[in-house]
Write a protein that holds these residues in place. Structure first.
Motif, PDB file in Angstrom:
ATOM      1  N   ARG A 175      70.931  -9.676 -39.036  1.00 49.36           N
ATOM      2  CA  ARG A 175      71.340 -10.459 -37.868  1.00 49.36           C
ATOM      3  C   ARG A 175      71.715 -11.865 -38.286  1.00 49.36           C
ATOM      4  O   ARG A 175      70.982 -12.531 -39.012  1.00 49.36           O
ATOM      5  CB  ARG A 175      70.186 -10.511 -36.860  1.00 49.36           C
ATOM      6  N   ARG A 176      72.848 -12.329 -37.806  1.00 51.50           N
ATOM      7  CA  ARG A 176      73.253 -13.721 -38.021  1.00 51.50           C
ATOM      8  C   ARG A 176      72.863 -14.592 -36.841  1.00 51.50           C
ATOM      9  O   ARG A 176      72.829 -15.821 -36.955  1.00 51.50           O
ATOM     10  CB  ARG A 176      74.771 -13.794 -38.241  1.00 51.50           C
ATOM     11  N   ALA A 183      65.411 -12.890 -46.205  1.00 51.85           N
ATOM     12  CA  ALA A 183      65.252 -12.197 -47.487  1.00 51.85           C
ATOM     13  C   ALA A 183      66.600 -11.841 -48.101  1.00 51.85           C
ATOM     14  O   ALA A 183      66.731 -11.772 -49.330  1.00 51.85           O
ATOM     15  CB  ALA A 183      64.405 -10.942 -47.296  1.00 51.85           C
ATOM     16  N   CYS A 184      67.595 -11.621 -47.257  1.00 54.62           N
ATOM     17  CA  CYS A 184      68.945 -11.281 -47.747  1.00 54.62           C
ATOM     18  C   CYS A 184      69.817 -12.519 -47.953  1.00 54.62           C
ATOM     19  O   CYS A 184      70.992 -12.397 -48.335  1.00 54.62           O
ATOM     20  CB  CYS A 184      69.620 -10.328 -46.771  1.00 54.62           C
ATOM     21  N   GLY A 185      69.269 -13.696 -47.688  1.00 48.99           N
ATOM     22  CA  GLY A 185      70.013 -14.926 -47.913  1.00 48.99           C
ATOM     23  C   GLY A 185      71.076 -15.211 -46.883  1.00 48.99           C
ATOM     24  O   GLY A 185      71.994 -16.020 -47.133  1.00 48.99           O
ATOM     25  N   ALA A 186      70.989 -14.588 -45.695  1.00 43.80           N
ATOM     26  CA  ALA A 186      71.992 -14.799 -44.660  1.00 43.80           C
ATOM     27  C   ALA A 186      71.650 -16.022 -43.822  1.00 43.80           C
ATOM     28  O   ALA A 186      70.494 -16.217 -43.438  1.00 43.80           O
ATOM     29  CB  ALA A 186      72.081 -13.571 -43.764  1.00 43.80           C
ATOM     30  N   ARG A 196      67.844 -19.201 -49.654  1.00 43.14           N
ATOM     31  CA  ARG A 196      68.704 -20.392 -49.472  1.00 43.14           C
ATOM     32  C   ARG A 196      69.400 -20.341 -48.121  1.00 43.14           C
ATOM     33  O   ARG A 196      70.360 -21.081 -47.874  1.00 43.14           O
ATOM     34  CB  ARG A 196      69.744 -20.474 -50.587  1.00 43.14           C
ATOM     35  N   SER A 197      68.935 -19.514 -47.222  1.00 42.87           N
ATOM     36  CA  SER A 197      69.543 -19.400 -45.897  1.00 42.87           C
ATOM     37  C   SER A 197      69.487 -20.728 -45.144  1.00 42.87           C
ATOM     38  O   SER A 197      68.505 -21.470 -45.244  1.00 42.87           O
ATOM     39  CB  SER A 197      68.811 -18.345 -45.057  1.00 42.87           C
ATOM     40  N   LYS A 198      70.525 -20.993 -44.393  1.00 39.17           N
ATOM     41  CA  LYS A 198      70.516 -22.111 -43.452  1.00 39.17           C
ATOM     42  C   LYS A 198      70.020 -21.587 -42.113  1.00 39.17           C
ATOM     43  O   LYS A 198      70.512 -20.566 -41.617  1.00 39.17           O
ATOM     44  CB  LYS A 198      71.912 -22.709 -43.302  1.00 39.17           C
ATOM     45  N   ILE A 199      69.042 -22.259 -41.536  1.00 41.24           N
ATOM     46  CA  ILE A 199      68.445 -21.840 -40.271  1.00 41.24           C
ATOM     47  C   ILE A 199      68.819 -22.876 -39.221  1.00 41.24           C
ATOM     48  O   ILE A 199      68.373 -24.027 -39.277  1.00 41.24           O
ATOM     49  CB  ILE A 199      66.912 -21.725 -40.394  1.00 41.24           C
ATOM     50  N   ASP A 200      69.644 -22.479 -38.254  1.00 42.99           N
ATOM     51  CA  ASP A 200      70.088 -23.400 -37.205  1.00 42.99           C
ATOM     52  C   ASP A 200      69.171 -23.286 -35.989  1.00 42.99           C
ATOM     53  O   ASP A 200      69.080 -22.227 -35.356  1.00 42.99           O
ATOM     54  CB  ASP A 200      71.525 -23.096 -36.794  1.00 42.99           C
ATOM     55  N   LEU A 201      68.480 -24.384 -35.678  1.00 41.33           N
ATOM     56  CA  LEU A 201      67.640 -24.482 -34.485  1.00 41.33           C
ATOM     57  C   LEU A 201      68.334 -25.383 -33.480  1.00 41.33           C
ATOM     58  O   LEU A 201      69.293 -26.091 -33.804  1.00 41.33           O
ATOM     59  CB  LEU A 201      66.267 -25.067 -34.838  1.00 41.33           C
ATOM     60  N   HIS A 248      67.877 -26.319 -40.786  1.00 45.65           N
ATOM     61  CA  HIS A 248      66.739 -26.371 -41.690  1.00 45.65           C
ATOM     62  C   HIS A 248      66.868 -25.266 -42.726  1.00 45.65           C
ATOM     63  O   HIS A 248      67.765 -24.424 -42.665  1.00 45.65           O
ATOM     64  CB  HIS A 248      65.425 -26.205 -40.920  1.00 45.65           C
ATOM     65  N   THR A 249      65.937 -25.271 -43.671  1.00 43.79           N
ATOM     66  CA  THR A 249      65.811 -24.201 -44.653  1.00 43.79           C
ATOM     67  C   THR A 249      64.370 -23.698 -44.617  1.00 43.79           C
ATOM     68  O   THR A 249      63.492 -24.328 -43.999  1.00 43.79           O
ATOM     69  CB  THR A 249      66.128 -24.704 -46.069  1.00 43.79           C
ATOM     70  N   VAL A 250      64.120 -22.596 -45.283  1.00 48.43           N
ATOM     71  CA  VAL A 250      62.738 -22.122 -45.404  1.00 48.43           C
ATOM     72  C   VAL A 250      61.878 -23.213 -46.038  1.00 48.43           C
ATOM     73  O   VAL A 250      60.739 -23.459 -45.614  1.00 48.43           O
ATOM     74  CB  VAL A 250      62.670 -20.832 -46.250  1.00 48.43           C
ATOM     75  N   GLN A 251      62.434 -23.912 -47.019  1.00 49.41           N
ATOM     76  CA  GLN A 251      61.669 -24.921 -47.739  1.00 49.41           C
ATOM     77  C   GLN A 251      61.314 -26.100 -46.834  1.00 49.41           C
ATOM     78  O   GLN A 251      60.183 -26.594 -46.869  1.00 49.41           O
ATOM     79  CB  GLN A 251      62.456 -25.411 -48.962  1.00 49.41           C
TER      80      GLN A 251
END
Length: 397
Positions: free
Chosen positions: A31-32, A51-54, A93-98, A112-115
């Motif tokens: 899912r994107r 986990a898939c880097g999406a 390295r996924s970008k997470i948009d909140l 954000h990122t996981v890190q």
């Protein structure tokens, strides 16, 4: 991680960590965009995307229409073990948009990122048997931080989001919940409570202003719990931690946090990417503070946008709410403005009482007059069965 351990659920039909691994290996696409409000179905998809880097966007109902809903076919790796899956998430390295709550306009995107979201996560054997009560909307930044803390330690996550008081306490007992993180509004819904719950070792409060009175009441219900008051925001994550309603800026952050004209400001180096307005090097949070008599510690008074213009006076609704909660039998309260052609706004209050009974309004106004100015006393007082809250568990203004 223990495969047989529950990953997330309500104590009856939980998804185990082995089930999570099977889901990750069996999925044909990722899912994107994840707009699911149900934590048990949200987090497996979230784990897989990371986990898939999406890159993944986590919108809400206010802006879901801005995003395409197509899933992304990928050539994803096979995860040979739970540790391999967890490591893929940890190193993603996924970008997470909140998205901000949008209380002052259209929600703003913060990346954000996981890190960056897991900066405060602590992984050790001491946390291996923690059981987390999950009480946030899953796309809330505090909810994501709780998730990473639990997931990276292989903990059970018990879904408390959207549940009623008796259900929540029942799950605390049955699942032996040890940690709960939630908004003050969530905790107020649990009070009053005559019983004590000794399994809980840690409570954290965030997302809204907390008062000393609330912390004291929670301490009586959860006598073994260490209670932390956390100041955090979507723009920068967790920033300040206190064991009471007063905060101080730690020496390690002395160059990165400051108070300017009563408003907390954060250095741009602490911010996530995206649509964060900065003034030179600083982001003005719009959160106003009041200093303690010692001039060193401070507590949060209100957001600048929360103040209500009543006949030329600026009224802080949080201050009025704090006083109203001191009136006997009042469980929770919401103070808000209603447009008025003469005064600009009239002040209104919704009150929830312990037994649902309506108290004497004249007595309430007399009680308020002992602490507040006349312009701060609500003109309209209504008794309600529930205090309306936002999707992220805060009082809805």
């Amino acid at each position: 991680m223990k495969p047989e351990r529950i990953f997330i659920g309500d104590g009856k039909d939980g998804l185990s960590y082995a089930d999570l691994l099977g889901f990750a290996n069996g999925a044909k696409s990722v899912r994107r965009v994840i707009a699911d409000e149900n934590p048990p179905s949200f987090f497996p998809e979230f784990v897989l995307s990371l986990a898939c880097g999406a890159d993944v966007a986590l919108p809400d109902a206010a802006n879901i229409g801005d995003f395409p809903q197509a899933d992304l076919p990928v050539r994803k790796p096979r995860f040979d073990s739970l540790d391999a899956l967890a490591n893929a998430v940890r190193n993603s390295r996924s970008k997470i948009d909140l998205f901000t709550s949008g209380t002052t306009g259209k929600p703003r995107k913060i990346s954000h990122t996981v890190q960056s979201l897991s900066r405060s996560v602590r992984v050790s054997d001491a946390h291996s048997d923690d059981v987390w009560g999950f009480a946030y909307h899953p796309s809330h930044i505090a909810g994501l931080q709780v998730f990473f803390q639990a997931f990276f330690n292989g903990n059970e996550i018990v879904n408390l989001f959207g549940r009623q008081k008796r259900e929540i306490f029942g799950l605390v007992v049955r699942r032996k919940i040890s940690h709960i993180s939630a908004t003050p509004t969530f905790y107020r819904l649990l009070l009053p409570e005559p019983n004590v719950y000794e399994s809980v070792r840690r409570l954290t409060l965030g997302g809204e202003k907390s008062t000393g009175g609330l912390l004291e009441k929670l301490g009586a219900v959860f006598p073994n719990a260490k209670i932390n008051n956390i100041y955090a925001a979507t723009e920068f994550g967790t920033l300040l931690v206190s064991d009471g309603e007063y905060f101080s800026i730690p020496q390690s952050a002395a160059e990165l946090v400051r108070i300017d004209s009563g408003v907390l400001c954060v250095h741009k180096s602490l911010l996530g990417g995206g649509e964060v307005p900065v003034d030179g090097q600083w982001y003005k949070t719009r959160d106003m503070v009041e200093f303690a008599p010692d001039g060193l510690r401070f507590k949060f008074a209100a957001r600048q946008s929360d103040f209500i213009n009543v006949g030329g006076y600026k009224v802080n609704p949080s201050r009025v709410e704090d006083v109203l909660r001191g009136f006997g039998g009042v469980v929770d309260v919401r103070v808000y403005g209603r447009k008025n052609s003469v005064l600009g706004n009239i002040l209104c209050a919704d009150l929830k009482t312990e037994d649902g009974a309506e108290a004497d309004i004249a007595e309430i106004r007399k009680f308020l007059s002992e602490s507040l100015g006349q312009y701060e006393i609500p003109r309209k007082i209504a008794f309600v069965s529930e205090i309306e809250s936002t999707r992220t568990g805060k009082i809805k203004r």
